[in-house]
Design an enzyme around this catalytic site. Structure first.
Site, PDB file in Angstrom:
ATOM      1  N   SER A 141       0.846  -1.192   0.000  1.00  0.00           N
ATOM      2  CA  SER A 141       0.000   0.000   0.000  1.00  0.00           C
ATOM      3  C   SER A 141       0.878   1.236   0.000  1.00  0.00           C
ATOM      4  O   SER A 141       2.020   1.214   0.476  1.00  0.00           O
ATOM      5  CB  SER A 141      -0.887   0.010   1.251  1.00  0.00           C
ATOM      6  OG  SER A 141      -1.516   1.265   1.416  1.00  0.00           O
ATOM      7  N   TYR A 154      -1.206  -0.979  10.447  1.00  0.00           N
ATOM      8  CA  TYR A 154      -1.468  -1.345   9.057  1.00  0.00           C
ATOM      9  C   TYR A 154      -0.260  -1.006   8.179  1.00  0.00           C
ATOM     10  O   TYR A 154       0.170  -1.830   7.357  1.00  0.00           O
ATOM     11  CB  TYR A 154      -2.698  -0.605   8.557  1.00  0.00           C
ATOM     12  CG  TYR A 154      -3.007  -0.822   7.098  1.00  0.00           C
ATOM     13  CD1 TYR A 154      -3.755  -1.917   6.683  1.00  0.00           C
ATOM     14  CD2 TYR A 154      -2.574   0.077   6.122  1.00  0.00           C
ATOM     15  CE1 TYR A 154      -4.051  -2.119   5.343  1.00  0.00           C
ATOM     16  CE2 TYR A 154      -2.864  -0.117   4.783  1.00  0.00           C
ATOM     17  CZ  TYR A 154      -3.606  -1.212   4.398  1.00  0.00           C
ATOM     18  OH  TYR A 154      -3.892  -1.412   3.067  1.00  0.00           O
ATOM     19  N   LYS A 158       2.117  -3.526   5.761  1.00  0.00           N
ATOM     20  CA  LYS A 158       2.280  -3.376   4.323  1.00  0.00           C
ATOM     21  C   LYS A 158       3.744  -3.145   3.940  1.00  0.00           C
ATOM     22  O   LYS A 158       4.189  -3.579   2.860  1.00  0.00           O
ATOM     23  CB  LYS A 158       1.405  -2.240   3.812  1.00  0.00           C
ATOM     24  CG  LYS A 158      -0.091  -2.568   3.865  1.00  0.00           C
ATOM     25  CD  LYS A 158      -0.425  -3.802   3.042  1.00  0.00           C
ATOM     26  CE  LYS A 158      -1.913  -4.025   2.899  1.00  0.00           C
ATOM     27  NZ  LYS A 158      -2.241  -5.179   2.026  1.00  0.00           N
ATOM     28  N   TYR A 199      -7.676   8.597   6.234  1.00  0.00           N
ATOM     29  CA  TYR A 199      -6.359   8.935   5.692  1.00  0.00           C
ATOM     30  C   TYR A 199      -6.082  10.440   5.765  1.00  0.00           C
ATOM     31  O   TYR A 199      -4.982  10.876   5.453  1.00  0.00           O
ATOM     32  CB  TYR A 199      -6.251   8.454   4.240  1.00  0.00           C
ATOM     33  CG  TYR A 199      -5.927   6.989   4.133  1.00  0.00           C
ATOM     34  CD1 TYR A 199      -4.617   6.555   3.983  1.00  0.00           C
ATOM     35  CD2 TYR A 199      -6.931   6.027   4.185  1.00  0.00           C
ATOM     36  CE1 TYR A 199      -4.311   5.211   3.888  1.00  0.00           C
ATOM     37  CE2 TYR A 199      -6.641   4.679   4.091  1.00  0.00           C
ATOM     38  CZ  TYR A 199      -5.331   4.272   3.941  1.00  0.00           C
ATOM     39  OH  TYR A 199      -5.033   2.929   3.862  1.00  0.00           O
TER      40      TYR A 199
END
Length: 255
Positions: A141, A154, A158, A199
């Site tokens: 990501s 997270y 990634k 985000y």
């Protein structure tokens, strides 16, 4: 259709969003595909029914890739169902947002089980059944290389995926198998609709979606799932024969 004619693929998390777009693209390019799903049985079966035929087979397979044994069994089942396996697209993943103070070991375990272990052990099983010319595409990501508020767990998972591919590349190259990674940015999907606002820094939250999309990339919009699928199609095609161990950013130059 000729590009992947006769090739046999497995797409994890392939029933919706980016995964479904990848399934459609590989099938359009001529591949037979096994669609893995965990919860979306109806969507997976509908997609298989839509694409099966025209010289290709499209099947479905239930598995939670966060369980290493289930991930291995999934790959072996797909290879048995299709009479071999040439392509693995490891797309399944889960999101997580939360402040450091609230993180638990259970959070860590679930995120890393799916996003890292699931990809590692699916790769292990796929490499065991693939021959020369096998292609593996993992999913990272844009989050692995940008700072996002309360997104550390997270993002770390990634980032680990890119490190996996980089270090597996020479080992798998000795057997004629390429392993690469895609790192999508903001992409229009149900997952982004649910999580996209996270985000944005809290000071900017509440902006309308069209404004968020304009500030998310140089193109001033989110990616379409088909654009991510096109990058995957390139990496599994003969045109990418000299590419391995790489992470391809498909993020529209994340700003």
């Amino acid at each position: 259709m000729a590009g992947l004619a006769g090739r046999k693929a497995l797409v994890t998390g392939g029933s919706r969003g980016i995964g479904a777009a990848i399934v459609r693209r590989l099938a359009a390019d001529g591949a037979s595909v096994v669609i893995n799903y965990r919860n979306s049985a109806e969507a997976a079966e509908a997609l298989a029914a839509e694409l099966d035929g025209d010289g290709r087979r499209v099947r479905t397979a239930l598995a939670d890739v966060g369980d290493p044994d289930a991930a291995r069994a999934l790959v072996n089942r797909a290879a048995e169902e299709m009479g071999g396996l040439d392509i693995l697209v490891s797309n399944a993943g889960i999101e997580h947002f939360g402040p450091l103070a609230s993180l638990t070991f259970a959070d860590y375990q679930r995120v890393f089980d799916v996003n890292v272990a699931g990809q590692l052990f699916a790769t292990q099983a796929a490499a065991a059944v693939m021959g020369e010319g096998g292609r593996i595409v993992l999913t990272s990501s844009v989050s692995a290389r940008i700072a996002v508020f309360e997104h550390s767990l997270y993002a770390a998972s990634k980032a680990a995926v890119s490190a996996l591919a980089l270090n597996l590349a020479p080992e798998l190259a000795a057997r004629g198998i390429a392993v690469n990674v895609i790192a999508p940015g903001g992409t229009r999907s149900d997952m982004s609709a649910e999580n996209g606002g996270h985000y944005i820094h809290p000071a900017l939250r509440g902006l309308p979606p069209e404004t968020l999309s304009r500030i998310s990339s140089a193109w001033g919009r989110f990616a379409e799932p088909e654009e991510i699928a096109a990058a995957v199609a390139f990496l599994v095609s003969p045109d990418a024969s000299y590419i391995t161990g790489s992470t391809l950013a498909v993020d529209g130059c994340r700003m």
